[in-house]
Design a protein around this motif. Structure first.
Motif, PDB file in Angstrom:
ATOM      1  N   UNK A  45       1.438  25.235  62.329  1.00 46.42           N
ATOM      2  CA  UNK A  45       0.319  24.429  61.846  1.00 46.42           C
ATOM      3  C   UNK A  45      -0.249  23.725  63.077  1.00 46.42           C
ATOM      4  N   UNK A  46      -1.321  24.291  63.587  1.00 44.76           N
ATOM      5  CA  UNK A  46      -1.848  23.777  64.845  1.00 44.76           C
ATOM      6  C   UNK A  46      -0.850  24.053  65.956  1.00 44.76           C
ATOM      7  N   UNK A  47      -0.426  23.003  66.655  1.00 43.85           N
ATOM      8  CA  UNK A  47       0.559  23.160  67.732  1.00 43.85           C
ATOM      9  C   UNK A  47       1.975  22.802  67.283  1.00 43.85           C
ATOM     10  N   UNK A  48       2.139  22.565  65.975  1.00 46.03           N
ATOM     11  CA  UNK A  48       3.429  22.130  65.438  1.00 46.03           C
ATOM     12  C   UNK A  48       3.994  23.236  64.547  1.00 46.03           C
ATOM     13  N   UNK A  49       5.287  23.433  64.580  1.00 43.20           N
ATOM     14  CA  UNK A  49       5.964  24.380  63.699  1.00 43.20           C
ATOM     15  C   UNK A  49       6.545  23.600  62.515  1.00 43.20           C
ATOM     16  N   UNK A  50       6.168  24.021  61.290  1.00 42.39           N
ATOM     17  CA  UNK A  50       6.561  23.296  60.081  1.00 42.39           C
ATOM     18  C   UNK A  50       7.412  24.209  59.201  1.00 42.39           C
ATOM     19  N   UNK A  51       8.583  23.732  58.743  1.00 46.15           N
ATOM     20  CA  UNK A  51       9.393  24.567  57.851  1.00 46.15           C
ATOM     21  C   UNK A  51       8.814  24.566  56.429  1.00 46.15           C
ATOM     22  N   UNK A  52       8.805  25.744  55.829  1.00 44.72           N
ATOM     23  CA  UNK A  52       8.398  25.866  54.427  1.00 44.72           C
ATOM     24  C   UNK A  52       9.630  26.321  53.656  1.00 44.72           C
ATOM     25  N   UNK A  53      10.073  25.496  52.725  1.00 43.98           N
ATOM     26  CA  UNK A  53      11.290  25.767  51.963  1.00 43.98           C
ATOM     27  C   UNK A  53      10.904  26.302  50.591  1.00 43.98           C
ATOM     28  N   UNK A  54      11.557  27.396  50.197  1.00 46.37           N
ATOM     29  CA  UNK A  54      11.295  27.990  48.887  1.00 46.37           C
ATOM     30  C   UNK A  54      12.623  28.160  48.153  1.00 46.37           C
TER      31      UNK A  54
END
Length: 126
Positions: A60-69
């Motif tokens: 997300x932009x310059x940031x890495x975001x975890x998506x939990x499912x």
């Protein structure tokens, strides 16, 4: 000004096409006449899957975001009906039947106005 006029025309034209498409699809599905009858299917396999969690890392932009499912547990019962395998995720059915058992099912057949078969699905008879 000319660009705004062209965009407005394209927007209205897209809306009209979308409404026509939705109307056709609604008419298609509303005009099916369903017949339902009882039959039997044979349990060919069963599979229980525990609940589990998967994680994806998304940029997300310059940031890495975890998506939990979160995935729910599944009680899959596979029924063989007329040479086709059908899966039902049903805990009660899973606990009730064994492989090789015959199960009462409902067969739903949808016909259009020309009496052509357009849709078939199965449900488990309770």
């Amino acid at each position: 000004m000319n660009i705004l006029m062209n965009l407005s025309i394209l927007l209205v034209l897209g809306l009209v096409i979308w409404l026509i498409y939705e109307g056709i699809m609604q008419a298609y599905y509303d005009t099916l006449r369903y017949e339902t009858f009882s039959d039997t299917a044979k349990v060919c396999s069963k599979k229980y899957e525990e609940e589990y969690i998967t994680t994806k890392i998304l940029p997300v932009g310059k940031v890495m975001v975890p998506q939990i499912h979160c995935h729910d547990e599944e009680y899959n019962v596979y029924l063989m009906y007329r040479g086709e395998k059908h899966c039902f995720n049903n805990k009660d059915l899973y606990n009730l039947v064994n492989i090789g058992d015959s199960v009462c099912i409902l067969v739903h057949k949808g016909y259009n106005k020309k009496n052509e078969l357009k849709n078939v699905y199965l449900s488990v008879k309770q």
